[in-house]
Design an enzyme around this catalytic site. Structure first.
Site, PDB file in Angstrom:
ATOM      1  N   HIS A  37       0.815  -1.158   0.098  1.00 52.20           N
ATOM      2  CA  HIS A  37      -0.119  -0.008  -0.210  1.00 52.20           C
ATOM      3  C   HIS A  37       0.987   1.357  -0.153  1.00 52.20           C
ATOM      4  O   HIS A  37       0.769   2.128  -0.940  1.00 52.20           O
ATOM      5  CB  HIS A  37      -0.930   0.125   1.439  1.00 52.20           C
ATOM      6  CG  HIS A  37      -2.033  -1.094   1.548  1.00 52.20           C
ATOM      7  ND1 HIS A  37      -1.571  -1.898   2.329  1.00 52.20           N
ATOM      8  CD2 HIS A  37      -2.908  -1.327   0.772  1.00 52.20           C
ATOM      9  CE1 HIS A  37      -2.742  -3.006   2.408  1.00 52.20           C
ATOM     10  NE2 HIS A  37      -3.536  -2.482   1.454  1.00 52.20           N
ATOM     11  N   GLY A 147      -2.645  -1.931  -7.248  1.00 52.46           N
ATOM     12  CA  GLY A 147      -1.666  -2.745  -7.282  1.00 52.46           C
ATOM     13  C   GLY A 147      -1.785  -4.015  -8.151  1.00 52.46           C
ATOM     14  O   GLY A 147      -2.715  -4.515  -8.225  1.00 52.46           O
ATOM     15  N   GLN A 148      -0.616  -4.463  -8.864  1.00 55.76           N
ATOM     16  CA  GLN A 148      -0.705  -5.574  -9.416  1.00 55.76           C
ATOM     17  C   GLN A 148      -1.082  -6.960  -9.031  1.00 55.76           C
ATOM     18  O   GLN A 148      -1.489  -7.662  -9.318  1.00 55.76           O
ATOM     19  CB  GLN A 148       0.827  -5.772 -10.206  1.00 55.76           C
ATOM     20  CG  GLN A 148       0.952  -7.087 -11.159  1.00 55.76           C
ATOM     21  CD  GLN A 148      -0.101  -6.996 -12.173  1.00 55.76           C
ATOM     22  OE1 GLN A 148      -0.366  -5.893 -12.839  1.00 55.76           O
ATOM     23  NE2 GLN A 148      -0.288  -8.132 -12.834  1.00 55.76           N
ATOM     24  N   LYS A 149      -0.722  -6.886  -7.553  1.00 57.13           N
ATOM     25  CA  LYS A 149      -1.122  -7.971  -6.755  1.00 57.13           C
ATOM     26  C   LYS A 149      -2.603  -8.519  -7.099  1.00 57.13           C
ATOM     27  O   LYS A 149      -2.798  -9.563  -7.185  1.00 57.13           O
ATOM     28  CB  LYS A 149      -0.980  -7.505  -5.170  1.00 57.13           C
ATOM     29  CG  LYS A 149      -1.842  -8.281  -4.292  1.00 57.13           C
ATOM     30  CD  LYS A 149      -0.858  -9.445  -3.857  1.00 57.13           C
ATOM     31  CE  LYS A 149      -1.942 -10.468  -2.783  1.00 57.13           C
ATOM     32  NZ  LYS A 149      -3.107  -9.759  -2.049  1.00 57.13           N
TER      33      LYS A 149
HETATM   34  P1  AMP Z   1      -6.302  -3.726  -0.246  1.00 50.80           P
HETATM   35  O1  AMP Z   1      -6.172  -2.849   1.007  1.00 50.80           O
HETATM   36  O2  AMP Z   1      -6.136  -5.281  -0.203  1.00 50.80           O
HETATM   37  O3  AMP Z   1      -7.860  -3.563  -0.930  1.00 50.80           O
HETATM   38  O4  AMP Z   1      -5.375  -3.153  -1.217  1.00 50.80           O
HETATM   39  C1  AMP Z   1      -5.412  -1.931  -1.837  1.00 50.80           C
HETATM   40  C2  AMP Z   1      -4.636  -1.663  -2.837  1.00 50.80           C
HETATM   41  O5  AMP Z   1      -3.261  -1.875  -2.629  1.00 50.80           O
HETATM   42  C3  AMP Z   1      -4.969  -2.339  -4.119  1.00 50.80           C
HETATM   43  O6  AMP Z   1      -4.818  -1.589  -5.227  1.00 50.80           O
HETATM   44  C4  AMP Z   1      -4.035  -3.584  -4.049  1.00 50.80           C
HETATM   45  O7  AMP Z   1      -3.746  -4.134  -5.241  1.00 50.80           O
HETATM   46  C5  AMP Z   1      -2.670  -2.791  -3.604  1.00 50.80           C
HETATM   47  N1  AMP Z   1      -1.651  -3.852  -2.957  1.00 50.80           N
HETATM   48  C6  AMP Z   1      -2.309  -4.875  -1.953  1.00 50.80           C
HETATM   49  N2  AMP Z   1      -1.093  -5.508  -1.811  1.00 50.80           N
HETATM   50  C7  AMP Z   1      -0.198  -5.034  -2.454  1.00 50.80           C
HETATM   51  C8  AMP Z   1       1.103  -5.478  -2.780  1.00 50.80           C
HETATM   52  N3  AMP Z   1       1.877  -6.606  -2.090  1.00 50.80           N
HETATM   53  N4  AMP Z   1       1.878  -4.932  -3.764  1.00 50.80           N
HETATM   54  C9  AMP Z   1       1.291  -3.965  -4.360  1.00 50.80           C
HETATM   55  N5  AMP Z   1       0.082  -3.331  -4.214  1.00 50.80           N
HETATM   56  C10 AMP Z   1      -0.513  -3.887  -3.446  1.00 50.80           C
END
Ligand code: AMP
Length: 282
Positions: A37, A147-149
């Site tokens: 994040h 994120g590409q994740k």
């Molecule tokens: P989330 O809080 O899981 O909904 O993620 C919020 C944003 O962070 C989304 O765009 C995810 O794809 C990104 N994100 C989550 N984990 C990663 C990671 N390991 N690397 C890069 N971006 C991430």
């Protein structure tokens, strides 16, 4: 750094910033922030005059029996991290304001939402697209960072923004990983010690697919079989899916040409982890 809860307050602030010709960078999250994040927030900081990160555990994207209730909520620590990464505002709305009584409007990006993770999490991407469309209308960013994740999510959001003529740019940033290759995720906190150790096999399996393709293998079925074999050496996990798909329409690719997305979801006990890589044939 301010924490804003009110939707109107956030909208008025964004309007004022844009009126002055200043750019807004936006990072939507569900909180429990980690370096993945923060890499998005730092990128937004470098590229914009004003940076908003949102923290909202979106009930509409969790299915019955999923982890909505136990999803980690750590606002104070998140605020500390956001400030360090250069955010100007955390937008932290209440669920009752985002989805008031008699709420009725949802956004569905049709075909892309029913494949890969969407097949196993019905309604998930409808919930994601809906909340992100709403957040775009509230925060009014020039650029939003994903994120590409969560590759499928990023592809769906891009398509939604294009289809709905939402005037903003979307940037997708690389997956941040732990030293052993495990993709950073708020859900990694659920893993016990041995699950955490074994979870590194996911990235090893993705790298195996890349190696096989580099060696000239082109048959997806065979590559997936080899990945499954590697993952199944870990006894305490269960593969939900491993797929090799087209990067635009997310449809399975039988014979690999040019560029593919290799994506997987695997259960470790009650924790479902996802990961992916893009492989290009030079
Ligand atoms: P989330 O809080 O899981 O909904 O993620 C919020 C944003 O962070 C989304 O765009 C995810 O794809 C990104 N994100 C989550 N984990 C990663 C990671 N390991 N690397 C890069 N971006 C991430």
């Amino acid at each position: 750094m301010r924490i804003i809860r009110g939707i109107k307050v956030m909208q008025e602030l964004a309007k004022g910033i844009r009126r002055k010709g200043r750019s807004i960078g936006f990072v939507p999250t569900m909180g429990a922030l980690h370096q993945g994040h923060l890499s998005l927030i730092r990128k937004a900081r470098r590229e914009n005059d004003f940076v908003v990160a949102s923290i909202f555990v979106n009930p509409a994207q969790f299915g019955p029996g999923e982890d909505f209730k136990r999803y980690p909520r750590v606002l104070r620590h998140d605020a500390y991290l956001c400030k360090g990464a250069g955010a100007d505002v955390i937008f932290y709305p209440a669920a009752k304001d985002i989805y008031p009584d008699n709420y009725q409007t949802y956004v569905l990006v049709e075909d892309l939402s029913g494949v890969l993770c969407g097949k196993f999490r019905p309604g998930h991407f409808r919930g994601v697209a809906t909340v992100v469309a709403k957040l775009f209308n509230i925060v009014q960013p020039d650029t939003a960072y994903f994120g590409q994740k969560d590759a499928q999510q990023a592809i769906i959001i891009r398509k939604m923004a294009q289809d709905l003529h939402i005037p903003l740019r979307i940037k997708v940033m690389p997956t941040a990983r732990e030293k052993d290759g495990l993709a950073m995720s708020s859900r990694n906190a659920y893993l016990d010690k041995s699950q955490r150790r074994d979870a590194a096999v996911l990235y090893r399996a993705l790298k195996l697919s890349r190696d096989l393709i580099r060696q000239g293998k082109r048959n997806s079925k065979e590559i997936i079989r080899r990945m499954r074999q590697l993952i199944s050496q870990k006894k305490n996990c269960r593969v939900q899916y491993i797929s090799i798909v087209d990067l635009e329409n997310l449809k399975p690719v039988a014979e690999i040409k040019e560029k593919v997305l290799v994506a997987l979801a695997v259960w470790f006990g009650k924790t479902r982890l996802i990961d992916n890589i893009i492989i290009k044939i030079k």
